[in-house]
Design a protein around this motif. Sequence first.
Motif, mmCIF file in Angstrom:
data_model
loop_
_atom_site.group_PDB
_atom_site.id
_atom_site.type_symbol
_atom_site.label_atom_id
_atom_site.label_comp_id
_atom_site.label_asym_id
_atom_site.label_seq_id
_atom_site.Cartn_x
_atom_site.Cartn_y
_atom_site.Cartn_z
ATOM 1 N N LYS A 151 52.843 19.204 1.925
ATOM 2 C CA LYS A 151 53.953 20.128 2.115
ATOM 3 C C LYS A 151 54.709 20.400 0.829
ATOM 4 N N SER A 152 54.462 19.633 -0.214
ATOM 5 C CA SER A 152 55.190 19.829 -1.463
ATOM 6 C C SER A 152 54.713 21.093 -2.147
ATOM 7 N N PRO A 153 55.633 21.967 -2.611
ATOM 8 C CA PRO A 153 55.206 23.198 -3.276
ATOM 9 C C PRO A 153 54.595 22.948 -4.629
ATOM 10 N N VAL A 154 54.871 21.793 -5.253
ATOM 11 C CA VAL A 154 54.310 21.489 -6.564
ATOM 12 C C VAL A 154 52.859 21.056 -6.430
ATOM 13 N N LYS A 155 52.617 20.170 -5.510
ATOM 14 C CA LYS A 155 51.252 19.653 -5.354
ATOM 15 C C LYS A 155 50.296 20.692 -4.795
ATOM 16 N N SER A 156 50.823 21.720 -4.150
ATOM 17 C CA SER A 156 49.947 22.738 -3.579
ATOM 18 C C SER A 156 49.417 23.711 -4.622
ATOM 19 N N LYS A 157 49.925 23.646 -5.886
ATOM 20 C CA LYS A 157 49.451 24.563 -6.910
ATOM 21 C C LYS A 157 48.077 24.150 -7.387
ATOM 22 N N PRO A 158 47.162 25.094 -7.557
ATOM 23 C CA PRO A 158 45.773 24.745 -7.916
ATOM 24 C C PRO A 158 45.604 24.603 -9.419
ATOM 25 N N HIS A 159 44.382 24.214 -9.815
ATOM 26 C CA HIS A 159 43.935 24.148 -11.217
ATOM 27 C C HIS A 159 44.816 23.197 -12.038
ATOM 28 N N ARG A 160 45.104 22.016 -11.499
ATOM 29 C CA ARG A 160 45.930 21.041 -12.214
ATOM 30 C C ARG A 160 45.065 19.862 -12.670
ATOM 31 N N PHE A 161 45.563 19.170 -13.683
ATOM 32 C CA PHE A 161 44.899 17.936 -14.137
ATOM 33 C C PHE A 161 45.956 17.031 -14.759
ATOM 34 N N TYR A 162 45.614 15.718 -14.773
ATOM 35 C CA TYR A 162 46.517 14.696 -15.290
ATOM 36 C C TYR A 162 46.019 14.202 -16.634
ATOM 37 N N LEU A 163 46.985 13.822 -17.490
ATOM 38 C CA LEU A 163 46.709 13.141 -18.753
ATOM 39 C C LEU A 163 47.488 11.832 -18.752
ATOM 40 N N TYR A 164 46.732 10.749 -18.785
ATOM 41 C CA TYR A 164 47.349 9.425 -18.824
ATOM 42 C C TYR A 164 47.362 8.971 -20.275
ATOM 43 N N ALA A 165 48.575 8.922 -20.869
ATOM 44 C CA ALA A 165 48.711 8.563 -22.275
ATOM 45 C C ALA A 165 50.050 7.869 -22.489
ATOM 46 N N ASN A 166 50.017 6.811 -23.304
ATOM 47 C CA ASN A 166 51.248 6.092 -23.690
ATOM 48 C C ASN A 166 52.004 5.592 -22.468
ATOM 49 N N LYS A 185 52.242 6.817 -19.641
ATOM 50 C CA LYS A 185 52.867 7.907 -18.899
ATOM 51 C C LYS A 185 51.795 8.795 -18.283
ATOM 52 N N THR A 186 52.224 9.542 -17.305
ATOM 53 C CA THR A 186 51.318 10.497 -16.654
ATOM 54 C C THR A 186 51.881 11.910 -16.856
ATOM 55 N N TYR A 187 51.072 12.738 -17.491
ATOM 56 C CA TYR A 187 51.463 14.123 -17.727
ATOM 57 C C TYR A 187 50.618 15.024 -16.834
ATOM 58 N N GLU A 188 51.297 15.950 -16.171
ATOM 59 C CA GLU A 188 50.607 16.874 -15.252
ATOM 60 C C GLU A 188 50.626 18.275 -15.862
#
Length: 586
Positions: free
Chosen positions: A277-292, A294-297
């Motif tokens: 139901k979250s409007p952020v998570k429903s956005k397509p074409h995303r990926f995560y970067l795990y660095a330092n 931290k998690t960058y979306e």
Amino acid sequence: MLLTVENSVWHAFDYLAVETGRICAGKSKLKVLTANLGHILEVRGAEQGLDHFRGTPTLTFDQYRYYLQTEVFSALPDQISVDDQRTFEKKIDEVCWLICNPPYLERSNPVYPDCCVMQLWRIFCMLGEMVEDEEGRLEVVLAASEVETIAYQFVTEIGKGEDWDPEEFDSVVSVIPAFKFSIFLAVIESKYARDIDSETLIEAVKDLHDVFLLDVLKKGKLKKHMELLPTFREHWFVVQPRLLSMYSNWEEKEKRGEIPLDHQCRVEAVRSQSSSKSPVKSKPHRFYLYANQKTYEFQATNHRHRLEWMSAVKKAIDNSGEGVRYQISQSRQRRIQREEFLARRLSHLDIVEQTRAELQVEKAAREEAESHAALLTEEKEIESLKLKELEDIRKELEHLLEEEKQAKRDEEIVRTLQARMLTEEWEKRELLEKMQEEQKEMLNVERSKREEVESVQEERERKVKEAEKRIRDLEEERKKLDDELKKHKEKTRRVNIGQEVLEAKIKVKEQECEKESEALSRVNSLNPSASKFLTTRGDNSGYRPMRSASMRETSYSRSIRRRKRNDSVSIRSNCNLEEVNNNTGD
């Protein structure tokens, strides 16, 4: 360090050695170059040792390179960071370019601006190789595969990657096996930079410079999830080994942040969650970067761009070791592959040469055996030639005979065809004559009809003329009759006038006769003797006896007399009218 700037230093040395045939350069000129290099590397008095080095007024490039390695670059520390290396390389390239740029900037019909030519020169020096020419002189050239890599990258940067034609480039390489910088610049300008505005060229060459000299793996727009707000913000990202930089726009002037990369970082694609139901998570074409820790979306525009960004970040992580220069390592690997390919080719050539020598020996033995066999077969060949000649004569005679028979058959066929054609021509002629006779008959019929029509037309014209003549005659006769009618009307008018006069006279006479008859009747009734006197004096008109009362007639007798008088007048007028009508009819 000297290896990375060796090609740039060679260009400056080559320009300083023009006066000596490009083999040696004077120490007085090399001192200026050495002093600038020592100033950049913070080595004081680097040019002072040239006077005592070798004891000659000139130096070859090998000697000058040895001097730089031992007296100048040896003063640098063993470990230099990549950023410091790039800073030193840039300054040294600027100094060397300042010395050797005149022949490249003063070319005819330039397309690239001066800043672009310098950036292309730096790329050429980084990827070029130092080789010896046919005269034993050193020169820096660029392999055809490296030129193809640069040209394809440039075409991609200007947005024409789909139009890249490898066969066209291979046709150029077949003519130019090795590229000097002047040739490289002319090919790039003439083949791929024509009809392009200067701003596009500057931007494309800058991107090319960043790719090869700054190890930029990818740059472009990408959205990053904000830390405090549940939304994405668009940044201009630049991916390099060991660093992911964020800028406000493509000019890369305002830096918003950076993310250090190392081998412990990893990239992971976000799976789409349609039930969330979250409007952020429903956005397509995303990926995560795990660095330092931290998690960058991040969010890309489409699936293909997400794969490209993930691949670039993974490549940056894989090449994030200390002191690793990605493009330099890639060029070295390509150079090793070319050398291995050349070695395999040379070994293959050695095998080919050995096989060729063995074939030559076998060929000599075979030629000897063939010469021996030729003596044995010569007589047989002579006999076979005679038999062949006889056979040829026989075949020729048979061929001539066959040609003669065929000529006779053709002649018969031609005669048959001619007879058939003559028959057809006669039939056509008869048909044409028949048609001609029919046409003549039709013409005669038409002529007779035409004559009949003309005769009918002439008869009609004659009748018309006669009718017109009759009409004219009738018109003249009508005029004559009108004139006669006028005359008769005039006569009738005169007759009527005479008749009126006559009637008036008749009336007067009748009145006189009545009067006389009355007088006589009265006299006779009164005195018969007096009637004689009256008759004797009838000629005397002036005598009017007086009537007495007895002589007066009664009203009845007057009415009878008046009626008789009127009847006689009407009869007389009718007679006169009939006479007039008869006169007019005549």
